[in-house]
Design a protein around this motif. Structure first.
Motif, mmCIF file in Angstrom:
data_model
loop_
_atom_site.group_PDB
_atom_site.id
_atom_site.type_symbol
_atom_site.label_atom_id
_atom_site.label_comp_id
_atom_site.label_asym_id
_atom_site.label_seq_id
_atom_site.Cartn_x
_atom_site.Cartn_y
_atom_site.Cartn_z
ATOM 1 N N TYR A 89 -2.460 -34.304 -10.305
ATOM 2 C CA TYR A 89 -1.385 -34.035 -11.276
ATOM 3 C C TYR A 89 0.005 -34.368 -10.719
ATOM 4 O O TYR A 89 1.018 -34.051 -11.333
ATOM 5 C CB TYR A 89 -1.427 -32.571 -11.758
ATOM 6 C CG TYR A 89 -2.763 -32.158 -12.321
ATOM 7 C CD1 TYR A 89 -3.197 -32.637 -13.560
ATOM 8 C CD2 TYR A 89 -3.607 -31.302 -11.619
ATOM 9 C CE1 TYR A 89 -4.436 -32.273 -14.078
ATOM 10 C CE2 TYR A 89 -4.850 -30.928 -12.132
ATOM 11 C CZ TYR A 89 -5.255 -31.414 -13.361
ATOM 12 O OH TYR A 89 -6.477 -31.055 -13.873
ATOM 13 N N GLY A 90 0.056 -34.959 -9.529
ATOM 14 C CA GLY A 90 1.350 -35.284 -8.910
ATOM 15 C C GLY A 90 1.828 -34.227 -7.934
ATOM 16 O O GLY A 90 2.926 -34.333 -7.388
ATOM 17 N N LEU A 91 0.985 -33.193 -7.710
ATOM 18 C CA LEU A 91 1.327 -32.139 -6.743
ATOM 19 C C LEU A 91 0.830 -32.542 -5.357
ATOM 20 O O LEU A 91 -0.256 -33.096 -5.232
ATOM 21 C CB LEU A 91 0.612 -30.831 -7.121
ATOM 22 C CG LEU A 91 0.897 -30.234 -8.487
ATOM 23 C CD1 LEU A 91 -0.194 -29.224 -8.848
ATOM 24 C CD2 LEU A 91 2.265 -29.569 -8.502
ATOM 25 N N GLU A 141 7.865 -32.437 -2.526
ATOM 26 C CA GLU A 141 8.481 -32.806 -3.799
ATOM 27 C C GLU A 141 7.409 -33.474 -4.650
ATOM 28 O O GLU A 141 6.971 -34.589 -4.365
ATOM 29 C CB GLU A 141 9.641 -33.774 -3.561
ATOM 30 C CG GLU A 141 10.407 -34.049 -4.826
ATOM 31 C CD GLU A 141 11.637 -34.914 -4.593
ATOM 32 O OE1 GLU A 141 12.739 -34.461 -4.918
ATOM 33 O OE2 GLU A 141 11.474 -36.039 -4.076
ATOM 34 N N PRO A 142 6.911 -32.762 -5.686
ATOM 35 C CA PRO A 142 5.855 -33.343 -6.522
ATOM 36 C C PRO A 142 6.454 -34.384 -7.482
ATOM 37 O O PRO A 142 7.670 -34.481 -7.594
ATOM 38 C CB PRO A 142 5.324 -32.144 -7.306
ATOM 39 C CG PRO A 142 6.427 -31.152 -7.318
ATOM 40 C CD PRO A 142 7.318 -31.425 -6.140
ATOM 41 N N VAL A 143 5.602 -35.152 -8.158
ATOM 42 C CA VAL A 143 6.125 -36.052 -9.205
ATOM 43 C C VAL A 143 5.792 -35.573 -10.616
ATOM 44 O O VAL A 143 6.360 -36.053 -11.575
ATOM 45 C CB VAL A 143 5.638 -37.512 -9.054
ATOM 46 C CG1 VAL A 143 6.229 -38.135 -7.818
ATOM 47 C CG2 VAL A 143 4.144 -37.630 -9.063
ATOM 48 N N GLN A 194 6.349 -36.399 -2.243
ATOM 49 C CA GLN A 194 6.695 -36.366 -0.823
ATOM 50 C C GLN A 194 6.339 -35.036 -0.184
ATOM 51 O O GLN A 194 6.357 -34.002 -0.843
ATOM 52 C CB GLN A 194 8.210 -36.543 -0.646
ATOM 53 C CG GLN A 194 8.721 -37.845 -1.211
ATOM 54 C CD GLN A 194 10.101 -38.197 -0.702
ATOM 55 O OE1 GLN A 194 10.512 -37.740 0.360
ATOM 56 N NE2 GLN A 194 10.809 -39.012 -1.463
ATOM 57 N N PHE A 195 6.057 -35.111 1.112
ATOM 58 C CA PHE A 195 5.864 -33.908 1.922
ATOM 59 C C PHE A 195 6.648 -34.108 3.211
ATOM 60 O O PHE A 195 6.492 -35.129 3.885
ATOM 61 C CB PHE A 195 4.372 -33.705 2.214
ATOM 62 C CG PHE A 195 4.079 -32.492 3.040
ATOM 63 C CD1 PHE A 195 4.367 -31.211 2.559
ATOM 64 C CD2 PHE A 195 3.533 -32.617 4.307
ATOM 65 C CE1 PHE A 195 4.105 -30.081 3.329
ATOM 66 C CE2 PHE A 195 3.268 -31.494 5.085
ATOM 67 C CZ PHE A 195 3.558 -30.217 4.592
ATOM 68 N N LYS A 196 7.510 -33.143 3.530
ATOM 69 C CA LYS A 196 8.358 -33.239 4.715
ATOM 70 C C LYS A 196 9.076 -34.590 4.799
ATOM 71 O O LYS A 196 9.131 -35.222 5.858
ATOM 72 C CB LYS A 196 7.538 -32.981 5.984
ATOM 73 C CG LYS A 196 7.006 -31.546 6.022
ATOM 74 C CD LYS A 196 6.404 -31.183 7.358
ATOM 75 C CE LYS A 196 6.097 -29.680 7.399
ATOM 76 N NZ LYS A 196 5.293 -29.304 8.559
ATOM 77 N N GLY A 197 9.582 -35.041 3.655
ATOM 78 C CA GLY A 197 10.386 -36.255 3.628
ATOM 79 C C GLY A 197 9.614 -37.565 3.698
ATOM 80 O O GLY A 197 10.207 -38.638 3.720
ATOM 81 N N SER A 251 12.846 -38.040 -14.038
ATOM 82 C CA SER A 251 12.677 -37.464 -15.378
ATOM 83 C C SER A 251 11.459 -36.557 -15.440
ATOM 84 O O SER A 251 11.500 -35.502 -16.072
ATOM 85 C CB SER A 251 12.473 -38.557 -16.429
ATOM 86 O OG SER A 251 13.539 -39.432 -16.432
ATOM 87 N N ARG A 252 10.379 -36.968 -14.821
ATOM 88 C CA ARG A 252 9.175 -36.120 -14.837
ATOM 89 C C ARG A 252 9.480 -34.749 -14.237
ATOM 90 O O ARG A 252 9.082 -33.722 -14.777
ATOM 91 C CB ARG A 252 8.041 -36.760 -14.010
ATOM 92 C CG ARG A 252 7.414 -37.977 -14.620
ATOM 93 C CD ARG A 252 6.250 -38.443 -13.753
ATOM 94 N NE ARG A 252 5.796 -39.772 -14.142
ATOM 95 C CZ ARG A 252 5.010 -40.023 -15.188
ATOM 96 N NH1 ARG A 252 4.583 -39.031 -15.949
ATOM 97 N NH2 ARG A 252 4.655 -41.251 -15.475
#
Ligand SMILES: *Cc1c(COP(=O)(O)O)cnc(C)c1O
Length: 387
Positions: A130-132, A322-324, A162-165, A295-296
């Motif tokens: 799901y983008g997580l 940071e999920p999408v 992203q995870f940790k940049g 936007s998402r």
């Protein structure tokens, strides 16, 4: 137009790209733009190297080739996945071992992995659904290290998370992305494999060079699906009504997974690399991807509020991630998953029901994954991009 379930990232300029390539069939079997897309995507993702294919599933096949697994080797896979994932593994002569998930991010639950180990276990496939970013990412990476297992990252839902940049797809040994019509970006059908390991980059490249290209008929058909998807799900232009488009292009509509494939049978034309016209679409989509992902994330706030107001648990965004938000997943009452009409009536959106079975949408029965079973009964998802 009702906010629906396909990508919503196609615009006039993508239709223009498709038109341009439709007019030059002499260039349909080139692979220079394909290489350019693979490099641009790898650079954008912060990865060493990439190769573009016609499907995330084919990119997964390339990943398995890169890892040089032997017939009978076992790959641990979440018991809540897309049917094309176990298919690609079995088409490579390998064995699929399902392990249960958690319902905070719908990823593999690291606590169940040890029980799945055998002498033949060689790899574990993690998903960012799901983008997580999946909850047990770091724990699964250390587990894999301890038992000397390769890690494949399924980033089909999470391009740009992203995870940790660092973007997903950089944490395991190999990773694949999907550009199917319902994913974070779309070329209708498409996908890409990336790696940060030089040895695996060479083997990915070898698979890519040996892979056949699609027929002219397929290329034409796939390009015609761009206006079809765009005018039917997004464009507000009234001069091309849905009916006109259906009459003009409807016969060309592609389905990403055939009935055979859903039942685990290898399709005849499986395993193509991505030719230039489709890669040109991919480059155009990549240019807009960061803006669409912003936007998402902005639109996901609407569903956070909905969860808070209605007493549902929000999906977990792990610290430093940071999920999408390809979709916004929520565990609801089973009857709210069985009948979808309420979402349209109450919320004005089409309700997503991924996954309708544990090996979505296939009939395979997965045992001993009770949390995945519960997610099949109760997890719905909301769209996060609107036309
Ligand atoms: C869509 C999807 C894939 C495969 O991607 P295709 O491009 O359709 O081959 C793999 N894994 C998951 C979780 C997916 O949703």
């Amino acid at each position: 137009l009702v906010p629906g379930l396909i990508s919503q990232t196609l615009d006039d300029d993508d239709v223009e790209v498709a038109r341009e390539w439709l007019s030059k069939p002499e260039s349909w079997h080139g692979y220079e733009v394909s290489e350019a897309l693979a490099s641009a995507f790898a650079r954008w993702n912060g990865s060493l190297s990439g190769c573009a294919f016609l499907g995330g599933r084919v990119a997964l096949s390339a990943c398995l080739h890169a890892l040089d697994l032997k017939p009978g080797d076992e790959v641990i896979v979440p018991g809540y996945t897309c049917v094309v994932v176990p298919n690609a593994i079995r088409f490579a002569g390998l064995r699929v071992v399902y392990s249960d998930i958690e319902t905070e991010t719908y990823g593999l639950d690291v606590n169940h992995l040890a029980a799945k180990l055998t002498e033949r276990t060689r790899a574990v496939l993690i998903q960012h659904l799901y983008g997580l970013v999946c909850r047990d990412l770091e724990a699964t990476l250390s587990f894999a290290k301890r038992y000397n297992l390769a890690v494949i990252e399924d980033c089909a839902h999470a391009t740009g998370a992203q995870f940790k940049g660092r973007r997903v797809g950089n944490f395991g040994d190999v990773a694949f992305f999907s550009f199917e019509r319902s994913k974070v970006l779309t070329t209708i059908i498409g996908g890409l494999a990336v790696t940060n390991r030089r040895d695996l980059a060479e083997r990915l490249r070898q698979f890519w060079e040996r892979a056949p290209g699609p027929s002219s008929e397929h290329v034409q058909r796939q390009l015609l699906n761009v206006p079809l998807d765009y005018y039917q799900s997004k464009s507000g232009s009234r001069w091309l009504s849905s009916e006109v488009i259906e009459a003009k292009y409807g016969a060309y509509r592609l389905v990403s997974t055939s009935e055979e494939e859903i039942r685990g049978i290898r399709p005849q034309h499986y395993g193509c690399r991505m030719p230039d016209p489709i890669a040109a679409l991919g480059l155009n989509q990549l240019r807009k991807l960061d803006a669409y992902n912003r936007s998402r994330r902005d639109n996901a706030v609407r569903w956070e509020r909905w969860c808070e107001a209605n007493g549902y648990a929000k999906p977990v965004v792990v610290a430093d991630s940071e999920p999408v938000f390809l979709r916004y997943p929520v565990i609801v009452e089973p009857e709210k998953k069985r009948s979808r009409a309420w979402a349209l009536a109450e919320l004005g959106v089409e309700l997503g029901v991924w996954f309708v079975s544990q090996v979505h949408p296939g009939p395979e029965v997965v045992t001993a994954c009770p949390t995945a079973e519960e997610a099949v009964r109760r997890c719905v998802n909301f769209p996060c991009l609107f036309p």
